[in-house]
Scaffold this motif. Structure first.
Motif, mmCIF file in Angstrom:
data_model
loop_
_atom_site.group_PDB
_atom_site.id
_atom_site.type_symbol
_atom_site.label_atom_id
_atom_site.label_comp_id
_atom_site.label_asym_id
_atom_site.label_seq_id
_atom_site.Cartn_x
_atom_site.Cartn_y
_atom_site.Cartn_z
ATOM 1 N N GLY A 170 42.065 36.897 50.443
ATOM 2 C CA GLY A 170 41.040 35.936 50.833
ATOM 3 C C GLY A 170 39.644 36.278 50.366
ATOM 4 O O GLY A 170 38.700 35.581 50.698
ATOM 5 N N ALA A 171 39.470 37.356 49.601
ATOM 6 C CA ALA A 171 38.121 37.725 49.167
ATOM 7 C C ALA A 171 37.524 36.645 48.283
ATOM 8 O O ALA A 171 36.346 36.309 48.390
ATOM 9 C CB ALA A 171 38.162 39.050 48.405
ATOM 10 N N PRO A 212 31.945 34.573 40.815
ATOM 11 C CA PRO A 212 32.062 35.642 41.817
ATOM 12 C C PRO A 212 33.507 35.876 42.227
ATOM 13 O O PRO A 212 33.873 36.984 42.618
ATOM 14 C CB PRO A 212 31.233 35.113 42.987
ATOM 15 N N VAL A 236 36.225 35.877 40.350
ATOM 16 C CA VAL A 236 36.901 36.795 39.433
ATOM 17 C C VAL A 236 36.411 38.209 39.656
ATOM 18 O O VAL A 236 37.168 39.175 39.658
ATOM 19 C CB VAL A 236 36.665 36.365 37.972
ATOM 20 N N ARG A 237 35.091 38.295 39.926
ATOM 21 C CA ARG A 237 34.492 39.611 40.092
ATOM 22 C C ARG A 237 35.066 40.346 41.285
ATOM 23 O O ARG A 237 35.294 41.537 41.260
ATOM 24 C CB ARG A 237 32.983 39.439 40.256
ATOM 25 N N CYS A 238 35.278 39.623 42.384
ATOM 26 C CA CYS A 238 35.633 40.329 43.610
ATOM 27 C C CYS A 238 37.136 40.468 43.798
ATOM 28 O O CYS A 238 37.572 41.045 44.788
ATOM 29 C CB CYS A 238 35.035 39.605 44.810
ATOM 30 N N CYS A 239 37.937 39.963 42.888
ATOM 31 C CA CYS A 239 39.379 40.047 43.107
ATOM 32 C C CYS A 239 39.874 41.477 42.909
ATOM 33 O O CYS A 239 39.679 42.053 41.841
ATOM 34 C CB CYS A 239 40.113 39.121 42.149
ATOM 35 N N PRO A 240 40.521 42.073 43.914
ATOM 36 C CA PRO A 240 40.911 43.483 43.795
ATOM 37 C C PRO A 240 42.101 43.728 42.889
ATOM 38 O O PRO A 240 42.329 44.845 42.467
ATOM 39 C CB PRO A 240 41.240 43.873 45.236
ATOM 40 N N THR A 241 42.879 42.707 42.602
ATOM 41 C CA THR A 241 44.071 42.947 41.790
ATOM 42 C C THR A 241 43.965 42.343 40.407
ATOM 43 O O THR A 241 44.832 42.559 39.582
ATOM 44 C CB THR A 241 45.310 42.323 42.447
ATOM 45 N N GLY A 242 42.925 41.587 40.160
ATOM 46 C CA GLY A 242 42.835 40.920 38.864
ATOM 47 C C GLY A 242 43.652 39.642 38.802
ATOM 48 O O GLY A 242 43.828 39.074 37.728
ATOM 49 N N LEU A 252 34.508 27.706 57.302
ATOM 50 C CA LEU A 252 35.402 28.730 56.783
ATOM 51 C C LEU A 252 35.779 29.690 57.897
ATOM 52 O O LEU A 252 34.936 30.183 58.632
ATOM 53 C CB LEU A 252 34.700 29.477 55.646
ATOM 54 N N ALA A 302 28.214 34.106 48.338
ATOM 55 C CA ALA A 302 28.373 32.735 48.828
ATOM 56 C C ALA A 302 28.163 32.641 50.330
ATOM 57 O O ALA A 302 28.091 31.548 50.874
ATOM 58 C CB ALA A 302 29.759 32.218 48.482
ATOM 59 N N ARG A 303 28.101 33.757 51.008
ATOM 60 C CA ARG A 303 27.934 33.743 52.468
ATOM 61 C C ARG A 303 26.555 34.326 52.783
ATOM 62 O O ARG A 303 26.394 35.546 52.856
ATOM 63 C CB ARG A 303 29.046 34.554 53.146
ATOM 64 N N THR A 343 25.908 31.308 39.893
ATOM 65 C CA THR A 343 27.276 31.348 39.386
ATOM 66 C C THR A 343 27.431 30.685 38.021
ATOM 67 O O THR A 343 28.478 30.785 37.407
ATOM 68 C CB THR A 343 28.207 30.613 40.366
ATOM 69 N N TRP A 399 39.209 34.767 57.651
ATOM 70 C CA TRP A 399 39.402 36.126 58.146
ATOM 71 C C TRP A 399 39.266 36.111 59.654
ATOM 72 O O TRP A 399 38.244 35.694 60.183
ATOM 73 C CB TRP A 399 38.365 37.068 57.537
ATOM 74 N N ASP A 440 34.252 46.036 39.673
ATOM 75 C CA ASP A 440 33.390 44.975 40.188
ATOM 76 C C ASP A 440 33.765 44.569 41.601
ATOM 77 O O ASP A 440 33.007 43.902 42.276
ATOM 78 C CB ASP A 440 33.521 43.729 39.304
ATOM 79 N N SER A 441 34.953 44.953 42.018
ATOM 80 C CA SER A 441 35.452 44.435 43.285
ATOM 81 C C SER A 441 35.395 45.500 44.374
ATOM 82 O O SER A 441 36.124 46.480 44.315
ATOM 83 C CB SER A 441 36.896 43.967 43.105
ATOM 84 N N THR A 484 45.721 48.553 39.519
ATOM 85 C CA THR A 484 44.515 48.423 38.703
ATOM 86 C C THR A 484 43.297 48.861 39.497
ATOM 87 O O THR A 484 43.276 48.778 40.721
ATOM 88 C CB THR A 484 44.352 46.956 38.237
ATOM 89 N N ARG A 530 39.417 47.883 39.793
ATOM 90 C CA ARG A 530 38.435 46.911 39.341
ATOM 91 C C ARG A 530 37.081 47.331 39.906
ATOM 92 O O ARG A 530 36.831 47.189 41.104
ATOM 93 C CB ARG A 530 38.835 45.519 39.818
ATOM 94 N N PHE A 584 29.579 39.283 48.768
ATOM 95 C CA PHE A 584 29.922 37.853 48.743
ATOM 96 C C PHE A 584 28.635 37.045 48.775
ATOM 97 O O PHE A 584 28.136 36.708 49.843
ATOM 98 C CB PHE A 584 30.797 37.494 49.936
ATOM 99 N N SER A 644 38.659 46.528 45.772
ATOM 100 C CA SER A 644 39.448 47.461 44.987
ATOM 101 C C SER A 644 39.002 48.893 45.270
ATOM 102 O O SER A 644 39.818 49.788 45.461
ATOM 103 C CB SER A 644 39.292 47.124 43.502
ATOM 104 N N ILE A 656 38.102 33.477 48.324
ATOM 105 C CA ILE A 656 37.727 32.319 49.127
ATOM 106 C C ILE A 656 36.371 32.562 49.767
ATOM 107 O O ILE A 656 35.519 31.677 49.834
ATOM 108 C CB ILE A 656 38.793 32.022 50.194
ATOM 109 N N GLN A 657 36.146 33.806 50.210
ATOM 110 C CA GLN A 657 34.859 34.135 50.806
ATOM 111 C C GLN A 657 33.745 34.050 49.780
ATOM 112 O O GLN A 657 32.608 33.743 50.117
ATOM 113 C CB GLN A 657 34.885 35.572 51.357
ATOM 114 N N SER A 658 34.084 34.355 48.531
ATOM 115 C CA SER A 658 33.009 34.489 47.540
ATOM 116 C C SER A 658 32.644 33.189 46.851
ATOM 117 O O SER A 658 31.696 33.162 46.081
ATOM 118 C CB SER A 658 33.429 35.489 46.470
ATOM 119 N N CYS A 659 33.388 32.123 47.080
ATOM 120 C CA CYS A 659 33.088 30.885 46.370
ATOM 121 C C CYS A 659 32.088 30.044 47.135
ATOM 122 O O CYS A 659 32.375 29.611 48.255
ATOM 123 C CB CYS A 659 34.365 30.080 46.162
#
Lengths: 751, 177, 313
Positions: free
Chosen positions: B93-94, B64, B66-72, C19, C174-175, B169, C22, C97-98, C93, C95, C172, C101, B96-99
């Motif tokens: 921090g996205a 998740p 890799v999927r949610c990272c906005p910049t790659g 956690l 995970a939450r 995952t 944010w 999936d994100s 970029t 993305r 997310f 983005s 971190i939230q998704s793991c």
């Protein structure tokens, strides 16, 4: 009461506060101005230097990797070393923290008094500090004789000072490791087998089929090669039997866990012996050929049945029989581990004897999978004149007591330092090297009284440990990664030597132990005992005598030699002369009988905790050793404080919550200086509590360790002395909980 | 090529060597860690069981983060190893939230950091620092696609489990029980 | 007894014991984003319906808030970034999936659009306004001519903006508290509701306010329905979902959620707006203020609580 020597607490509030505030900022976000942290450095850019670790006493040989900027980046094990097989334990891996800990002692310190009468440490030059100590040593020699200068030591630093003191004319030294740790088993195994189990112990765990841990928590103590071999044994499907009142890590990995009631181990051991003898499961040929006293033993254990033991130990008779049979089935490949810190209840030498007798009955001494015959390299001594004969030595303090002690007893050295104990031979001054007495010695009030009574204390240490607060002169020692030292020649399966050489220059103004000892020696006119300029010369000479050289050792770090004393194990039916009075393995100890002690162990009942009190059991954590590592930045990251383990039923009774801070008070009214957090866990019995040793430091200079956790040693005021060799039993102390700060309640806080 | 790791909980003693070795090898700042030890106790005295787990990033197959990272910045590297490109990370921090395993942390320098399976060592034929140092040899690492690698052999004949399989995952850290 | 604990001293700042990476910046941004989305949607909607001149506050005045809100929101987002100098990487970029983005690009589109919208009404808002540059005047004329097209684009973008603030969290997995598909629509409706509240607050036209109040009332009722549905879903879900729901049903956030978000943010405004419709007078600023407050608190609580919920340990 004003003591002559105040415990000097020097606060580093400024530096400490700055460090905390920087950390509290967390992410800085702007990577503009700070230099970027380096990522991992490739091995091609690192230079390895051979050394052997000094964080604990296992002395694993290692390589210290230094990068191009001269910083030690990591320490990894030497693959050829039998102590570690290329894998260091967490303390060894975290050894870099010892070098780069900013709280390290940086300059020599001398105790001085201000105009207002308060005492403090002022920084001094090496010359001034060395001159002062040498002057004091001369003074003591003239007034009282050199024997009156005592030494407390541990590890290689102590070795250099031991040499100095012997040249000076004193053998008044004692190591906590003897009377406060493994002494009883030395005397026990020596009287039985005529040999010591050594360090590392000569246990052949690698090839064993059954490992019995009674008084050993392998996995929580990181006795490196033994933990590794235990892991191998698990892979090979060996049976592990753990006897422990607590569900230790070893117990969790065992086939059998015997949750024994504390203080009853001798009963269990004797019951096992009974089963082996009366069910005929012992190794008859071995016992016939090599042992003495089977008939006495048979007679002695007749009534010590598993049923008898059940009533004492709460372990089911069937379980006792089952485990005894498992041991016998695996014999001779069975290890009854001798344990390490065996000073429990004052009858510990007898408990060691029971374990030795059990080992002998199983026929595992000198057999594969049991105990092998270790051999060490005999490193020639660098030439020096004959040591002067002291008029009295550590043996004389004992005054006829503790006849089977093989080394100086620390508590006796303390008492000999206090005039009111009226010892015939008084000690007037101390050198302390490599041991933190306030946290390692039981009976802290005794230590404080002794520290106050002696005229002079010089301490050599790398860190501002609590002992430095009592010193008159403090020498900052260079860490093991910054110095040359004696060649390691510990006995093992294959004789081997390991080199320690500096990976970097000593930081700040610290100096190696050999240099300090030599400087003092020179000032005392003992130049002939220190006939070299650099310790590298000594090592090179010794290595050349052994057929190698410093150049070669710098490249390999460790060198093995062929055995000369014969094979590792006893051959089948081979004739063997044991180094005992009878020449055989003594199931019945002739020496003990001669001195009026039980020739074969008996079970004695020990006091149990009174109402509302719980027995204090303490032990180790694999990421720390002694009190030495609590301030190490890498290791305090892993564990920054200890906790007191409380059974959930007890927690309910006292309404304690997980993480709640409590003060502990023992049966003599001593109270811990700092509170400790409660850990509610099922792993501990309802009549005991457990703490990891080595926390609760009182010296403010230890910025990471000060005030963290509580010191279990403060709770050990009831010392059960072993009459055979002077061991100080420490497990006869009981604690209760104080939920409110005792200072607030107006009670006197005993430091 | 699919790198994975197996942890033998029957041998792990929870010493934390893997944590310190990773710290010295990868220059992890004090106060942070890329791997950690979890202790789990079940039962009532004296019927107890104890498990130590050496945990780290699971380098998930369906990650998740890799999927949610906005910049790659969070990307899949060689052998399925999940990596972070420091100079692409904006510190949002996205990930971190998704793991679900809380394997990532915010490095004091701003970017997000985590276990890299010591790819810099693996590429040279060495083992990750934690696997190399473990005194009980309870960590196994290798290529799952190679039936003779340490990790393949370790999971072949033993019962194993993964953490939080319900999170979907597909983690690649196998705990041998 | 079951005990599960870290024994290697793990205590990473902002991650252990719970956690909390944010802080208030993200809820603020989510709130302002939803607010702007709501305002811009209704501005576009009424232009498309041809009601430009009867719904002046909606179409001309309230959209002034939108670019301000978006800029402040973006500022908060930027402040929250921990590797700020590299923020531009977001725009190198796309993305798919994100959700983040998506959000970055949507904001990239809608923020200038909102500025242009307001700019195109400048001559009506500020009498005597002159752009002083010929090219700008030409552009303004073109925008005014294309206003309906702009309105459609803005409506679509504002829906994406409103929904994305919810999907951002729900992606997310995970939450557990966030991992529900109801969150997207819920945030959308909530955003539109706050937008309407802002418009109602500044509008001076009685008829306009009444019209918008009615729509707002419907939106609030939908929100309440979605929230009930949210909790029903959690309680019928896995253990982690039930634990997440329990934070609001007797746990740490019970009082703050039900009082601030539901009672003050939804029920009272609905009550007051109903009373208005029945003719009883209520201070005009009260319901909108409560809705705005409730909207912000809702996002704040969701972000705080969501980070606490977890799968392991």
């Amino acid at each position: 009461m004003k003591t002559r020597r105040d415990f000097i607490k020097i606060s580093t509030a400024g530096a400490g506060a700055a460090a905390i505030s920087v950390k509290a900022f967390g992410s800085k976000g702007f990577g503009f101005f700070e230099p970027k942290t380096e990522g991992p450095v490739s091995d091609e850019d690192l230079t390895p230097y051979p050394t052997y670790c000094e964080v604990c006493f296992w002395k694993c040989a290692a390589w210290a990797y230094v990068d191009k900027n001269g910083k030690i980046r990591k320490v990894l094990g030497n693959k050829n070393d039998p102590h570690c097989n290329g894998r260091l334990c967490p303390r060894g891996t975290g050894g870099v923290g010892m070098v780069y800990d900013e709280d390290r002692l940086k300059t020599p310190l001398i105790r001085d008094t201000r105009k207002d009468g308060s005492q403090y440490f002022r920084e001094a030059s090496w010359d001034e500090a060395l001159d002062l100590v040498a002057a004091k040593m001369k003074e003591v020699k003239e007034k009282h004789g050199p024997e009156a200068f005592g030494l407390f030591n541990h590890g290689t630093p102590g070795g250099q000072f031991h040499h100095l003191l012997r040249a000076y004319g004193s053998e008044s030294n004692a190591e906590p490791a003897f009377a406060n740790c493994r002494g009883p088993r030395s005397s026990a195994y020596f009287s039985t087998f005529g040999a010591y189990v050594g360090s590392p112990e000569c246990t052949d765990i690698r090839d064993t089929k059954c490992l019995v841990l009674i008084g050993s928590h392998l996995g929580e103590n990181m006795h490196n090669s033994q933990v590794q071999e235990m892991s191998d044994a698990i892979d090979k499907g060996a049976t592990i039997i753990t006897v422990d009142p607590r569900f230790s890590t070893a117990a969790a990995h065992s086939s059998h866990w015997l949750p024994i009631k504390p203080a009853t181990d001798i009963a269990l051991l004797m019951a096992w012996i009974h089963v082996l003898v009366y069910e005929g499961l012992y190794d008859k040929d071995y016992v016939e050929q090599y042992t003495f006293g089977l008939d006495y033993l048979k007679d002695h254990v007749k009534h010590m049945t598993p049923e008898w033991a059940y009533g004492i130990t709460t372990i089911e008779p069937e379980e006792i029989r089952k485990t005894a049979r498992a041991m016998a089935g695996a014999a001779p490949a069975v290890v009854i581990h001798p344990g390490r810190h065996v000073v429990w209840y004052g009858d510990d030498t007898q408990r060691g004897r029971a374990m030795a007798i059990l080992t002998a009955l199983l026929g595992s001494w000198g057999k594969r999978g049991g105990f092998y015959f270790p051999e060490g390299v005999s490193v020639p001594h660098y030439p020096h004149p004959h040591f002067p004969e002291p008029k009295w030595t550590w043996k004389d303090w004992n005054d006829g007591k503790y006849p089977l002690a093989t080394m100086g007893i620390t508590t006796e050295l303390l008492k000999a330092s206090i005039p009111r104990y009226n010892y015939k031979h008084q000690v007037k001054a101390w050198l302390v090297a490599g041991t933190n007495l306030p946290l390692s010695m039981p009976d802290k009030p005794l230590f404080k009284e002794a520290a106050d009574a002696v005229e002079f204390i010089a301490v050599m240490d790398t860190m501002p440990m609590d002992i430095t607060g009592y010193a008159d002169v403090v020498f900052p020692e260079a860490t093991y990664l910054e110095r040359y030292d004696v060649l390691r020649a510990s006995p093992n399966r294959e004789p081997n030597i390991a080199l320690r050489m500096p990976a970097i220059e000593p930081k700040y103004d610290s100096k190696p132990g050999w240099w300090i000892a030599k400087q003092l020696g020179e000032r005392l006119g003992l130049h002939e005992f220190f006939n070299y300029n650099d310790y590298a010369e000594v090592i090179d000479w010794q290595l050349k005598q052994l057929g190698t050289s410093l150049e070669e050792m710098k490249k390999v770090g460790i060198k093995k030699f062929p055995r000369k004393s014969g094979p590792l194990y006893l051959g089948e039916g081979e004739a063997f002369d044991f180094n005992t009075t009878t020449g055989k393995i003594e199931l019945y100890s002739v020496d003990f009988a001669d001195y009026g002690f039980d020739a074969i162990p008996n079970y004695t009942k020990h006091p149990e905790p009174p109402q509302d009190f719980y027995r204090l059991i303490y032990g180790r954590a694999p990421m720390h050793t002694f009190s030495r590592t609590s301030n190490n930045p890498n290791l305090s990251d892993l564990m920054s404080e200890n906790s007191v383990w409380v059974n959930p039923k007890v927690a309910d009774l006292w309404e304690l919550k997980n993480g709640q801070e409590v003060w502990l008070k023992n049966q003599d009214g001593a109270i811990t200086s700092f509170p400790v957090k409660v850990r509610i866990t099922e792993r501990i019995r309802w009549d005991s509590v457990y703490m990891v040793h080595g926390f609760g430091h009182k010296n403010k200079k230890l910025s990471r360790a000060f005030g963290k956790g509580a010191s279990d040693t403060e709770m050990v005021t009831n010392v059960l002395v072993d009459p055979i060799m002077g061991g100080t039993g420490m497990r006869g102390n009981f604690i209760t909980f104080l939920k409110e700060n005792p200072e607030v309640e107006g009670k006197e806080v005993k430091a | 090529m699919r790198y994975a790791m197996a942890i033998d909980t029957k041998k792990c003693v929870g010493c934390g060597d893997c944590v310190v070795a990773c710290q010295t090898e990868n220059n992890v700042p004090h106060g942070y860690c890329r791997d950690w030890i979890v202790e789990r106790v079940d039962g009532t005295y004296p019927s107890l069981s104890l498990e130590f787990r050496s945990e780290r990033c699971n380098h998930c197959d369906n990650s998740p983060c890799v999927r949610c990272c906005p910049t790659g910045a969070s990307h899949i590297g060689q052998g399925g190893v999940v990596l972070v490109k420091h100079n692409k990370c904006i510190g949002c921090g996205a990930c971190i939230q998704s793991c679900p395993y809380d394997a990532r942390y915010s490095h004091p320098e701003g970017y997000v950091d985590k276990c890299t399976f010591c790819l810099h060592r693996v590429q040279k034929g060495q083992l990750p620092a934690c696997v190399d140092v473990c005194p009980t040899k309870c960590l196994y690492f290798g290529d799952l696609d190679d039936p003779n690698s340490d990790v393949s052999l370790a999971i072949k004949d033993r019962k194993w489990k993964v953490l939080a399989p319900e999170a979907g995952t597909k983690p690649q850290l196998f705990f041998l029980t | 007894m079951k005990e599960e604990l870290f024994v290697s001293g793990r205590n990473i700042p902002n991650i252990d014991p719970y956690l909390n990476i944010w802080h208030w910046q993200i809820p603020l941004y989510l709130f302002l984003g939803g607010l702007a989305a709501g305002i811009l949607f209704f501005a576009g909607y009424y232009v498309v319906r041809g009601k430009e001149n009867t719904m002046e506050a909606t179409v001309k005045w309230a959209p002034i808030i939108a670019p301000l809100a978006l800029v402040i929101g973006l500022g908060a987002l930027f402040w929250d970034l921990k590797h700020k100098l590299f923020f531009w990487q977001l725009y190198t970029t796309v993305r798919l999936d994100s959700p983040m983005s998506w959000g970055a690009w949507t904001l990239m589109a809608i923020t200038p659009l909102s500025f242009i919208w307001v700019a195109s009404y400048m001559k009506e808002l500020v009498p005597g306004w002159d752009w002083k540059l010929e090219i700008v005047n030409k552009m303004e004329a073109w925008v005014i001519k294309q206003r309906v097209a702009f309105a459609w684009v803005m409506m679509i973008l504002s829906i994406i903006l409103g929904v994305y603030t919810g999907i951002l969290l729900s992606a997310f997995n995970a939450r557990p508290l966030w991992n529900t598909s109801i969150l997207g629509p819920l945030f959308l409706v909530s955003g539109f509701s706050t937008g309407l509240a802002a418009i109602i607050w500044i509008s001076k036209d009685e008829k306009e306010r009444r019209k918008l109040s009615r729509i707002d009332l419907i939106l609030i009722i939908i929100e309440i329905f979605l929230i009930i549905h949210l909790f029903m879903g959690f309680l019928a879900g896995s253990e982690t979902a039930i634990e997440a729901a329990n934070l609001f049903l007797g746990g740490h956030f019970t009082v703050s959620f039900w009082v601030f978000v539901v009672v003050i943010g939804l029920i009272f405004p609905a009550l007051f707006e109903t009373l208005e419709i029945w003719g009883l007078h209520v201070p005009k600023w009260l319901p909108p203020a409560m809705i705005l407050f409730g909207g912000f608190m809702f996002r704040f609580i969701m972000v705080e609580a969501g980070q606490i919920t977890r799968y392991l340990y």
